[in-house]
Write a protein that holds these residues in place. Structure first.
Motif, PDB file in Angstrom:
ATOM      1  N   SER A  39       0.822  -1.202   0.000  1.00 51.39           N
ATOM      2  CA  SER A  39       0.000   0.000   0.000  1.00 51.39           C
ATOM      3  C   SER A  39       0.863   1.264   0.000  1.00 51.39           C
ATOM      4  O   SER A  39       1.713   1.453  -0.879  1.00 51.39           O
ATOM      5  CB  SER A  39      -0.956  -0.043   1.194  1.00 51.39           C
ATOM      6  N   ASP A  40       0.659   2.127   0.972  1.00 48.28           N
ATOM      7  CA  ASP A  40       1.379   3.401   1.025  1.00 48.28           C
ATOM      8  C   ASP A  40       2.871   3.241   1.286  1.00 48.28           C
ATOM      9  O   ASP A  40       3.633   4.189   1.080  1.00 48.28           O
ATOM     10  CB  ASP A  40       0.764   4.306   2.090  1.00 48.28           C
ATOM     11  N   TYR A  44       5.655   5.985   0.022  1.00 47.52           N
ATOM     12  CA  TYR A  44       6.349   6.689   1.105  1.00 47.52           C
ATOM     13  C   TYR A  44       7.783   6.205   1.300  1.00 47.52           C
ATOM     14  O   TYR A  44       8.645   6.972   1.693  1.00 47.52           O
ATOM     15  CB  TYR A  44       5.615   6.486   2.427  1.00 47.52           C
ATOM     16  N   THR A  73       4.815  12.971  -1.178  1.00 46.93           N
ATOM     17  CA  THR A  73       3.983  12.242  -0.213  1.00 46.93           C
ATOM     18  C   THR A  73       2.657  12.938   0.058  1.00 46.93           C
ATOM     19  O   THR A  73       1.829  12.401   0.797  1.00 46.93           O
ATOM     20  CB  THR A  73       4.730  12.068   1.124  1.00 46.93           C
TER      21      THR A  73
END
Length: 187
Positions: A39-40, A44, A73
């Motif tokens: 996911s993130d 990131y 971000t």
């Protein structure tokens, strides 16, 4: 002298509790430690060129509220990005080390919550049980399993530290809380 001994004993109890929490969390969350970036984490951490080097240009970009790191971000959290950059230097693209750091910091944050509970008058054993519940509660697995959630764990630990410093050391408490806000604005 008696007061100092009591403080040292209290500190020792919290250090022991933090070690127990760390071992317990590592044992329970072991399957999550072997997970990949998800996911993130990809944007990131794994795909974030601003944290892959601790060079001056990247540090400037991380500190710039309207700079390319914040734009990448969609979030200005320089402490969060700096910590990811530091851990990237240590662990690179292997997510295992990043996950372990999250688990250990989660154990530290849980220990600080115990200290807050105890300072509020909750007996130590009850506070420790509450901290253990927080440590192992399924709702907190996300903060440990997703590497980018380092921001949540660090913000909680710093905000708790600021509360523990207040009111005896208000300037230090303010500085620590400011760091929490630089990790995650919701601190």
């Amino acid at each position: 002298m008696v007061r100092e001994r009591g403080t040292a004993q209290r500190t020792g109890a919290y250090v022991e509790l933090a070690l127990v929490y760390a071992a317990l969390a590592l044992a329970v969350l072991w399957p999550a430690l072997r997970g990949s970036f998800v996911s993130d984490d990809i944007g990131y951490v794994a795909g974030n060129p601003w944290i892959h080097s601790l060079g001056v240009a990247n540090l400037r970009a991380i500190l710039d509220p309207s700079g390319p790191a914040a734009a990448h971000t969609a979030n200005y959290a320089p402490l969060h990005l700096f910590l990811h950059a530091l851990f990237w230097q240590l662990f690179g693209a292997d997510p295992f080390g990043h996950h372990v750091v999250n688990v250990l910091l989660h154990a530290l944050a849980s220990t600080l919550l115990v200290a807050l509970f105890a300072r509020a008058g909750v007996p130590f054993v009850a506070a420790a049980l509450g901290g253990a519940l927080f440590l192992l509660h399924p709702a907190n697995v996300e903060a440990v399993a997703w590497v980018f959630q380092l921001k949540t764990i660090v913000a909680l630990a710093l905000a708790s530290g600021a509360l523990l410093l207040e009111p005896r050391r208000p300037i230090a408490a303010t500085a620590v809380f400011a760091l929490a806000l630089l990790a995650k604005i919701q601190a």
